[in-house]
Design a protein around this motif. Structure first.
Motif, mmCIF file in Angstrom:
data_model
loop_
_atom_site.group_PDB
_atom_site.id
_atom_site.type_symbol
_atom_site.label_atom_id
_atom_site.label_comp_id
_atom_site.label_asym_id
_atom_site.label_seq_id
_atom_site.Cartn_x
_atom_site.Cartn_y
_atom_site.Cartn_z
ATOM 1 N N VAL A 1 -30.768 -0.624 62.235
ATOM 2 C CA VAL A 1 -29.792 0.351 61.759
ATOM 3 C C VAL A 1 -29.952 0.531 60.248
ATOM 4 C CG1 VAL A 1 -28.087 -0.284 63.525
ATOM 5 C CG2 VAL A 1 -28.015 -1.387 61.285
ATOM 6 N N ALA A 2 -29.362 1.619 59.745
ATOM 7 C CA ALA A 2 -29.315 1.822 58.299
ATOM 8 C C ALA A 2 -27.937 1.392 57.811
ATOM 9 C CB ALA A 2 -29.580 3.287 57.973
ATOM 10 N N ASP A 3 -27.715 1.486 56.510
ATOM 11 C CA ASP A 3 -26.377 1.243 55.973
ATOM 12 C C ASP A 3 -25.412 2.284 56.543
ATOM 13 O OD1 ASP A 3 -26.337 -0.966 54.210
ATOM 14 O OD2 ASP A 3 -27.633 0.149 52.831
ATOM 15 N N PRO A 4 -24.093 1.969 56.593
ATOM 16 C CA PRO A 4 -23.112 2.980 57.001
ATOM 17 C C PRO A 4 -23.252 4.225 56.128
ATOM 18 C CG PRO A 4 -22.082 0.829 56.859
ATOM 19 C CD PRO A 4 -23.458 0.676 56.314
ATOM 20 N N LEU A 5 -22.867 5.367 56.673
ATOM 21 C CA LEU A 5 -23.119 6.634 55.983
ATOM 22 C C LEU A 5 -22.457 6.710 54.612
ATOM 23 C CD1 LEU A 5 -22.906 9.113 58.980
ATOM 24 C CD2 LEU A 5 -24.935 8.267 57.796
ATOM 25 N N VAL A 6 -21.257 6.110 54.484
ATOM 26 C CA VAL A 6 -20.595 6.143 53.175
ATOM 27 C C VAL A 6 -21.432 5.382 52.153
ATOM 28 C CG1 VAL A 6 -18.593 5.333 51.866
ATOM 29 C CG2 VAL A 6 -18.261 6.477 54.045
ATOM 30 N N TYR A 7 -22.004 4.236 52.583
ATOM 31 C CA TYR A 7 -22.858 3.479 51.668
ATOM 32 C C TYR A 7 -24.087 4.297 51.296
ATOM 33 C CZ TYR A 7 -20.163 -0.648 53.115
ATOM 34 O OH TYR A 7 -19.163 -1.546 53.400
ATOM 35 N N CYS A 8 -24.591 5.016 52.273
ATOM 36 C CA CYS A 8 -25.811 5.807 52.008
ATOM 37 C C CYS A 8 -25.532 6.898 50.987
ATOM 38 C CB CYS A 8 -26.329 6.444 53.300
ATOM 39 S SG CYS A 8 -27.022 5.266 54.461
ATOM 40 N N ILE A 9 -24.439 7.635 51.209
ATOM 41 C CA ILE A 9 -24.198 8.795 50.335
ATOM 42 C C ILE A 9 -23.740 8.373 48.942
ATOM 43 C CG2 ILE A 9 -21.748 9.390 50.777
ATOM 44 C CD1 ILE A 9 -23.161 12.277 51.468
ATOM 45 N N THR A 10 -23.232 7.156 48.822
ATOM 46 C CA THR A 10 -22.831 6.677 47.492
ATOM 47 C C THR A 10 -23.805 5.628 46.947
ATOM 48 O OG1 THR A 10 -21.421 4.982 48.506
ATOM 49 C CG2 THR A 10 -20.375 7.084 47.932
ATOM 50 N N HIS A 11 -24.978 5.532 47.587
ATOM 51 C CA HIS A 11 -25.954 4.528 47.156
ATOM 52 C C HIS A 11 -26.494 4.881 45.770
ATOM 53 C CE1 HIS A 11 -29.373 1.866 47.091
ATOM 54 N NE2 HIS A 11 -28.928 1.288 48.197
ATOM 55 N N PRO A 12 -26.454 3.949 44.831
ATOM 56 C CA PRO A 12 -26.876 4.251 43.458
ATOM 57 C C PRO A 12 -28.310 4.768 43.350
ATOM 58 C CG PRO A 12 -25.846 2.086 43.584
ATOM 59 C CD PRO A 12 -26.006 2.559 44.984
ATOM 60 N N MET A 13 -29.177 4.451 44.356
ATOM 61 C CA MET A 13 -30.578 4.861 44.246
ATOM 62 C C MET A 13 -30.849 6.214 44.899
ATOM 63 S SD MET A 13 -32.346 1.196 45.098
ATOM 64 C CE MET A 13 -33.993 1.825 45.174
ATOM 65 N N LEU A 14 -29.824 6.776 45.531
ATOM 66 C CA LEU A 14 -30.095 7.984 46.320
ATOM 67 C C LEU A 14 -29.463 9.227 45.715
ATOM 68 C CD1 LEU A 14 -29.557 6.532 49.907
ATOM 69 C CD2 LEU A 14 -31.662 6.650 48.580
ATOM 70 N N THR A 15 -30.126 10.346 45.943
ATOM 71 C CA THR A 15 -29.610 11.642 45.511
ATOM 72 C C THR A 15 -29.508 12.555 46.726
ATOM 73 O OG1 THR A 15 -30.596 11.434 43.322
ATOM 74 C CG2 THR A 15 -30.066 13.659 44.050
ATOM 75 N N SER B 1 -25.147 5.089 33.311
ATOM 76 C CA SER B 1 -24.641 5.005 31.943
ATOM 77 C C SER B 1 -23.125 5.128 31.868
ATOM 78 C CB SER B 1 -25.298 6.075 31.077
ATOM 79 O OG SER B 1 -25.062 7.343 31.672
ATOM 80 N N VAL B 2 -22.530 5.903 32.771
ATOM 81 C CA VAL B 2 -21.060 6.060 32.734
ATOM 82 C C VAL B 2 -20.404 5.360 33.930
ATOM 83 C CG1 VAL B 2 -21.042 8.192 31.386
ATOM 84 C CG2 VAL B 2 -21.294 8.305 33.869
ATOM 85 N N ASN B 3 -21.259 4.762 34.759
ATOM 86 C CA ASN B 3 -20.753 4.023 35.921
ATOM 87 C C ASN B 3 -19.882 4.903 36.837
ATOM 88 O OD1 ASN B 3 -20.539 1.746 37.469
ATOM 89 N ND2 ASN B 3 -18.689 0.992 36.443
ATOM 90 N N LYS B 4 -20.344 6.138 37.027
ATOM 91 C CA LYS B 4 -19.590 7.065 37.868
ATOM 92 C C LYS B 4 -20.538 7.877 38.737
ATOM 93 C CE LYS B 4 -15.513 7.895 35.007
ATOM 94 N NZ LYS B 4 -14.816 8.824 34.117
ATOM 95 N N TYR B 5 -19.957 8.450 39.798
ATOM 96 C CA TYR B 5 -20.706 9.406 40.605
ATOM 97 C C TYR B 5 -20.566 10.768 39.955
ATOM 98 C CZ TYR B 5 -20.515 5.661 44.000
ATOM 99 O OH TYR B 5 -20.643 4.456 44.604
ATOM 100 N N VAL B 6 -21.542 11.634 40.205
ATOM 101 C CA VAL B 6 -21.477 12.966 39.617
ATOM 102 C C VAL B 6 -21.873 14.017 40.650
ATOM 103 C CG1 VAL B 6 -23.835 12.832 38.690
ATOM 104 C CG2 VAL B 6 -22.197 14.380 37.647
ATOM 105 N N LEU B 7 -21.105 15.098 40.648
ATOM 106 C CA LEU B 7 -21.497 16.285 41.419
ATOM 107 C C LEU B 7 -22.051 17.263 40.396
ATOM 108 C CD1 LEU B 7 -21.492 18.351 43.799
ATOM 109 C CD2 LEU B 7 -19.158 18.925 43.136
ATOM 110 N N THR B 8 -23.324 17.594 40.552
ATOM 111 C CA THR B 8 -23.951 18.538 39.627
ATOM 112 C C THR B 8 -24.076 19.886 40.313
ATOM 113 O OG1 THR B 8 -25.212 16.731 38.646
ATOM 114 C CG2 THR B 8 -25.980 18.960 38.180
ATOM 115 N N TYR C 1 -17.763 14.539 37.123
ATOM 116 C CA TYR C 1 -17.720 13.135 37.540
ATOM 117 C C TYR C 1 -16.614 12.916 38.567
ATOM 118 C CZ TYR C 1 -20.780 12.406 33.579
ATOM 119 O OH TYR C 1 -21.836 12.472 32.714
ATOM 120 N N PHE C 2 -16.875 12.012 39.477
ATOM 121 C CA PHE C 2 -15.846 11.660 40.458
ATOM 122 C C PHE C 2 -15.923 10.182 40.794
ATOM 123 C CE2 PHE C 2 -19.435 12.788 43.175
ATOM 124 C CZ PHE C 2 -19.402 11.844 44.186
ATOM 125 N N THR C 3 -14.835 9.667 41.303
ATOM 126 C CA THR C 3 -14.808 8.275 41.753
ATOM 127 C C THR C 3 -14.418 8.244 43.224
ATOM 128 O OG1 THR C 3 -12.551 8.140 40.940
ATOM 129 C CG2 THR C 3 -14.254 7.198 39.537
#
Lengths: 375, 452
Positions: free
Chosen positions: B299-313, B356-363, B378-380
């Motif tokens: 299996v992969a990580d749960p979808l929430v983990y995937c979409i908020t994974h720091p390495m993924l865009t 750098s800002v320790n946040k998620y961003v919607l561009t 930015y969003f949390t």
């Protein structure tokens, strides 16, 4: 008492002999565990016609097994090899018969081939590349009974030149190797180029090797190879190839920056400058033009540079070897050996092979029909 | 005379013993019904019948070596000694189209035979373009080698695959073999006579394309006891695995596998964490379930983990099926407004994490000609479960301010997203290359995010 002992002994002896003879009497000889040769060919098999052709024309006739469905146990397991393409195997089988076995049979008779032809010809689809040296092997002879031909999948049976270069050169050389293993060639042959054989460096040589008395670079690897190559090249080379080779044999050569050159020039025809050598493999050599006299003899050579004739000079032959004489002497030994040891006229054999290679005589489709028309 | 008598007696005894021993070999031979050669011939006939019966169609799971994935071949054995060999892989595509970027189907007929050669051997003994490519010594195309001296690293070796196979056993419509030179396990499983080679292999190719994705850095093998092994590089067909929490360099192992019609299989049974696994069947949710124990999963990580994974865009175009309901309308309205503002259009949106800002961003990327104006918001993560998430926007950057202040629908979009709770779904929980964020309260409002 002695008589009784005698009779007892005699009776025992008869009994034992009887037991010995009868001890295996319940064994019945069953059918042979080996398949009957006549039953080997399966008429329903797709390869039946080729198999039958090979049986009739190689196995029955010369006791030769022509292996084209490659069992890799038959090949050197150190190489990565693949089987031959079926169509190519068929082409090679019929051309082998036409350009190799039939000419030899005409010159030496069927018994000659029955006795001395290889017992096995193995076709391999790919090249054999040594993983250590990365060098390809184009053919192998093992113990004088087996010839392995590689790279069959790259074969082009429509081109007799390519067939000669890639296969028949190898076949004639390997067959010559088999023959010389059966009857020694004149040892005087080995004296012609003694001291000039280069067992490993021959791969780095080119046309210039002829000036040292060799018909091709491989011939310079050792004297027995030289003998076999002399025969093979003499048989398969076209007139032009043979003439070119003798021309190179008559040339002087200079090694300049790891390249061999026959000609040089002086920039701007200034003889005080250092000479510039023209590598044999360069296209520049082909640009050299000649000036001939009324009898057609070459008087001088030149190249055009900026609309100026720049004179081209021949490199002086300073190696002390008469390459042409050496090659002709080697051919003479081969000719003599063929005549005396085998009763074969090498020149007649050469002419027969050449005649068969002429465009009007070499028809691959007609040769394929030898198989296709089998019932 | 007595001496002569004794000699005679000794001779008789010797002859007697010879007589009695002369038949001893029969007792040994009687263990078998027939001579060795006859038994071998019978065994060859038996395998000939097995291979050609019931339409003669077999699936071969072929491995050329231990560092490449396995390749599927559909073979049809005919009694006339020919075999149709069909495959679907990138090497066939290279032969046909000189490219390795995708795979292609290819089929060709050549010869086969069962021979006796230190045992029973199945040999494909005439060249087949689409099968013997694994045995040819030509350099493997990716290495750029040549056949000449000093050529590429694989010149003279190629893939080093076998084309002759020792027949080990036949059981339950499966033939177990080993490559004769390389000794790799190869199996063939009978296929129904009605199988269409190309359709079957196209279906396997589709599984191959979607089973794993190279875009996801890792997935997991989850053992029955709950322990997990991290799986990397699965999309290459040669996965690296190691126990979660352990040192990757010290403990990782690499195993090649094959994508099958219904999932995947390791080349040989694999024992990890005390469990032995080999074949996995793909489930409806895209995960893979082990056939052997019916518990181990990939299996992969749960979808929430995937979409908020720091390495993924993740990216959406907001267009066509990539957004629905209010989000499609808002994106369209934003473009209308940005065109009026500076002639730009809303090209796409990206979600990623900014260290750098320790946040998620919607561009939101606005574009005009070849220029792009990234507006960052930015969003949390306010709350989340494995498949549900709620976010809140709390700032902007770059061109974010310009479009926030001058395009009225941009704040509306951010407020709408902040107000909603989203359910996350994907066609595959093992390779979630597309994740749909759907408002829990209104299924018509959704955004589809594609993994970059």
């Amino acid at each position: 008492m002695k008589k009784i002992q005698y009779y007892i002994s005699a009776l025992l002896l008869v009994g034992v002999v009887a037991m010995s003879l009868s001890s295996c009497s319940n064994e019945k000889l069953g059918p042979s565990i080996f398949p009957d040769e006549d039953e080997v060919l399966d008429p329903t098999s797709t390869t039946y016609k080729l198999d039958k052709y090979l049986k009739e024309n190689f196995l029955d006739k010369y006791n030769l097994t022509f292996l084209y469905k490659m069992p890799d146990v038959s090949a050197n397991m150190n190489y990565n090899l693949v089987p031959a393409r079926y169509e190519n195997a068929l082409d090679l089988a019929v051309t082998c018969q036409y350009l190799w076995f039939e000419p030899y049979e005409l010159m030496g008779g069927v018994d000659f081939l029955k006795a001395y032809s290889p017992r096995i010809i193995l076709l391999v689809g790919s090249q054999a590349i040594s993983s250590a040296t990365r060098q390809p092997v184009d053919g192998l002879t093992e113990g004088g009974v087996k010839i392995t031909l590689f790279n069959v999948n790259k074969m082009n049976a429509d081109s007799i030149d390519l067939m000669n270069k890639d296969y028949f050169h190898t076949m004639h050389r390997e067959f010559a190797n088999i023959l010389r293993q059966n009857k020694t060639y004149p040892t005087d042959f080995n004296t012609i180029s003694v001291g000039h054989y280069v067992p490993s460096e021959w791969r780095e040589r080119g046309d210039e090797i002829s000036s040292e008395g060799f018909v091709c670079p491989y011939a310079s690897s050792e004297n027995s190879v030289d003998f076999a190559e002399t025969i093979a090249c003499y048989i398969v080379y076209t007139d032009k190839q043979w003439e070119d080779m003798l021309t190179y044999a008559a040339c002087g050569w200079h090694k300049d920056k790891n390249q061999y050159c026959r000609y040089y020039k002086y920039p701007g025809n200034d003889l005080t400058e250092d000479p510039v050598y023209i590598p044999h493999t360069d296209a520049d050599e082909k640009k050299i033009q000649t000036v001939k006299d009324a009898d057609g003899f070459i008087i001088s050579r030149y190249v055009m540079e900026d609309k100026v004739r720049v004179t081209v000079y021949e490199v002086e032959d300073e190696d002390g070897i008469d390459g042409v004489a050496a090659i002709e002497q080697k051919v003479a030994y081969a000719r003599q050996w063929f005549r005396e040891a085998w009763g074969i006229d090498l020149d007649a054999l050469r002419e027969e092979v050449r005649k068969r290679q002429l465009p009007e005589n070499y028809n691959i489709q007609a040769l394929r029909n030898r198989v296709y028309n089998i019932n | 005379m007595k001496k002569l008598y004794n000699i005679s007696l000794l001779t008789l005894l010797a002859l007697s013993s010879l007589s009695l021993s002369s038949c001893l070999h029969n007792e040994v031979e009687d263990i078998f019904d027939d001579d060795a050669v006859i038994r071998l011939e019978n065994a060859k006939d038996k395998y000939f019948d097995i291979l050609t019966s019931q339409g003669g169609k077999w699936l071969m799971e072929y491995y050329a070596n231990s560092s490449e994935p396995g390749y599927n071949y559909v073979l049809t054995f005919y009694k006339d000694g020919t075999v149709e060999m069909a495959g679907h892989n990138k090497w066939i595509n290279y032969i046909k189209n000189n490219t390795l970027t995708s795979s292609a189907y290819g089929t060709m007929r050549s010869m086969w035979e069962v021979i006796g050669d230190n045992g029973l051997v199945l040999t494909f003994n005439s060249y087949n373009d689409y099968f013997h490519l694994f045995s040819t010594p030509d350099a493997v195309p990716t290495t750029g080698g040549t056949m000449t001296a000093g050529g590429g690293s694989t010149a003279g070796q190629g893939h080093e695959g076998d084309y002759e196979f020792n027949l080990m056993k036949f059981s339950g419509d499966t033939i177990y073999m080993t490559g004769k030179k390389r000794d790799l396990s190869i199996i063939m499983t009978r296929l129904p006579e009605s199988t269409n080679d190309e359709t079957y292999l196209n279906e396997v190719a589709a599984v191959n394309k979607s089973m794993f994705t190279s875009k996801l850095p890792w997935v997991y093998i989850v053992l029955p006891d709950g322990n997990r092994w991290i799986v990397k590089s699965a999309a290459t067909g040669n996965m690296k695995i190691y126990p979660e929490g352990e040192d990757e360099v010290m403990t990782s192992e690499t195993h090649n596998f094959i994508i099958t019609h219904d999932g995947m299989a390791f080349r040989d049974p694999l024992t990890i964490g005390g469990y032995t696994v080999q074949r996995f069947v793909r489930q409806a949710d895209g995960t893979a379930l082990c056939v052997e124990d019916n518990q181990t999963r990939i299996v992969a990580d749960p979808l929430v983990y995937c979409i908020t994974h720091p390495m993924l865009t993740w990216k959406t175009t907001f267009k066509n099926a990539a957004a629905g309901g209010v989000y499609s309308e808002l994106a369209s309205q934003i473009t209308t407004e940005s065109k009026k503002l500076d002639g730009t259009t809303l090209k796409d949106g990206l979600i990623n994490y900014v260290d750098s800002v320790n946040k998620y961003v919607l561009t939101l990327n606005f574009s005009k000609s070849a220029r792009t104006f990234p507006a960052r918001y930015y969003f949390t993560l306010i709350s989340s479960t494995e498949t549900q998430m709620k976010i809140a926007f709390d700032g902007f950057d770059g061109y974010g301010e310009r479009y926030y202040n001058n395009c009225a629908t941009v704040p509306t979009l951010l407020q709408t997203m902040s107000a909603a709770t989203f359910d996350l779904t994907s066609e595959s929980l093992l390779a979630p290359i597309n994740v749909t964020m759907t408002e829990t309260s209104n299924k018509n409002n959704f955004i589809v995010w594609s993994l970059q």
